[in-house]
Design a protein around this motif. Structure first.
Motif, mmCIF file in Angstrom:
data_model
loop_
_atom_site.group_PDB
_atom_site.id
_atom_site.type_symbol
_atom_site.label_atom_id
_atom_site.label_comp_id
_atom_site.label_asym_id
_atom_site.label_seq_id
_atom_site.Cartn_x
_atom_site.Cartn_y
_atom_site.Cartn_z
ATOM 1 N N HIS A 73 0.867 -1.183 0.000
ATOM 2 C CA HIS A 73 0.000 0.000 0.000
ATOM 3 C C HIS A 73 0.906 1.235 0.000
ATOM 4 C CE1 HIS A 73 -3.699 2.130 1.500
ATOM 5 N NE2 HIS A 73 -2.838 2.877 2.176
ATOM 6 N N ASP A 114 1.032 5.257 0.230
ATOM 7 C CA ASP A 114 0.291 6.451 0.655
ATOM 8 C C ASP A 114 0.860 7.693 -0.020
ATOM 9 O OD1 ASP A 114 -1.606 5.454 2.557
ATOM 10 O OD2 ASP A 114 0.052 5.105 3.945
ATOM 11 N N HIS A 167 -2.850 4.859 -2.538
ATOM 12 C CA HIS A 167 -3.872 5.563 -1.760
ATOM 13 C C HIS A 167 -3.610 7.053 -1.928
ATOM 14 C CE1 HIS A 167 -5.623 6.287 2.571
ATOM 15 N NE2 HIS A 167 -6.329 6.883 1.629
ATOM 16 N N MET A 184 -4.090 10.497 -1.041
ATOM 17 C CA MET A 184 -4.590 11.448 -0.039
ATOM 18 C C MET A 184 -4.226 12.840 -0.529
ATOM 19 S SD MET A 184 -3.737 9.428 3.444
ATOM 20 C CE MET A 184 -2.483 8.461 2.672
ATOM 21 N N ASP A 187 -7.945 0.849 6.976
ATOM 22 C CA ASP A 187 -6.600 1.431 6.978
ATOM 23 C C ASP A 187 -6.411 2.362 8.173
ATOM 24 O OD1 ASP A 187 -4.155 2.507 6.280
ATOM 25 O OD2 ASP A 187 -4.901 3.666 4.575
HETATM 26 ZN ZN ZN Z 1 -3.253 4.537 3.439
#
Ligand code: ZN
Ligand code: DX5
Length: 208
Positions: free
Chosen positions: A30, A32, A63, A65, A169
């Protein structure tokens, strides 16, 4: 249930070695991506995900953000399987899901700890997964925000025939991992608990 290792907690001084050592204990990675606007932190760009494809065979998800995730998606390497974005960060989540599918990414929508599940219902038919944030996004190593557990249970109950996966998460450790597995979570993202574990093999009982 699958475990996705959040590389935010990886050992960046020995990144490749760290990933190769821990690969047997994870099902996915994963990544970020933070922009310093949507969240009060900056991590790495989506391009970073390409390093994982060079040293691991596991699937990689990104992911986002970030505000206006549409602007970043062309930077996501083709080797990435899923791209998760936050509904509040885009004005057109359904269109963005279609854009991601056209680019051969599986779209996921993320829902912050303070956001009610009813706000994503209209987007559910278009997503591959819902990523419940169980901490405020932006940093690893935070504690699981308990009311999120009830929210996940509510959505699972509301959608008995769901055709999307449930991902969680933030702050997931063995305690929360066991509880999340019991209620039908498909995948947990684990950062600090996984990368700092003395024996990552202990998480084997959460898998499968
Ligand atoms: Zn994350
Ligand atoms: C938080 C990130 C998470 C984080 C998880 O903003 O989205 O993926 O890295 O790390 P832990 O498991 O340490 O909370």
């Amino acid at each position: 249930m699958l475990i996705s290792g959040s590389i935010l907690s990886a050992d960046f001084l020995n990144f490749e070695r760290n990933i190769r050592e821990l690969e047997p204990y994870a099902d996915a990675w994963h990544v970020d991506v933070m922009d310093g606007h949507y969240v009060p932190n900056i991590s790495f760009g989506p391009q970073f995900a390409a390093y994982l494809a060079k040293c691991s065979k596991l699937p990689v998800s990104v992911h986002l953000m970030v505000k206006e995730p549409e602007k970043f998606v062309s930077l996501v390497p083709k080797t990435v399987r899923e791209v998760t974005f936050h509904q509040e960060a885009t004005v057109a989540p359904v269109r963005f899901c279609a854009m991601l599918r056209e680019m051969n990414f599986l779209p996921g929508i993320s829902i912050g700890p303070g956001v009610h599940e009813s706000s994503i219902l209209e987007v559910l038919p278009f997503v591959h997964h819902v990523l419940f944030m169980s901490v405020e996004p932006g940093f690893g190593g935070q504690s699981f925000i308990e009311p999120v557990f009830e929210k996940i249970k509510r959505l699972v109950k509301l959608c008995p025939d769901r055709n999307f996966e449930i991902w969680v998460d933030g702050g997931v450790d063995m305690f929360w991992g066991e509880k999340l597995k019991e209620i039908g979570t498909d995948l947990v993202v684990m950062g600090s608990a996984f990368f700092k574990a003395k024996d990552p093999g202990e998480f084997g009982k959460l898998r499968g």
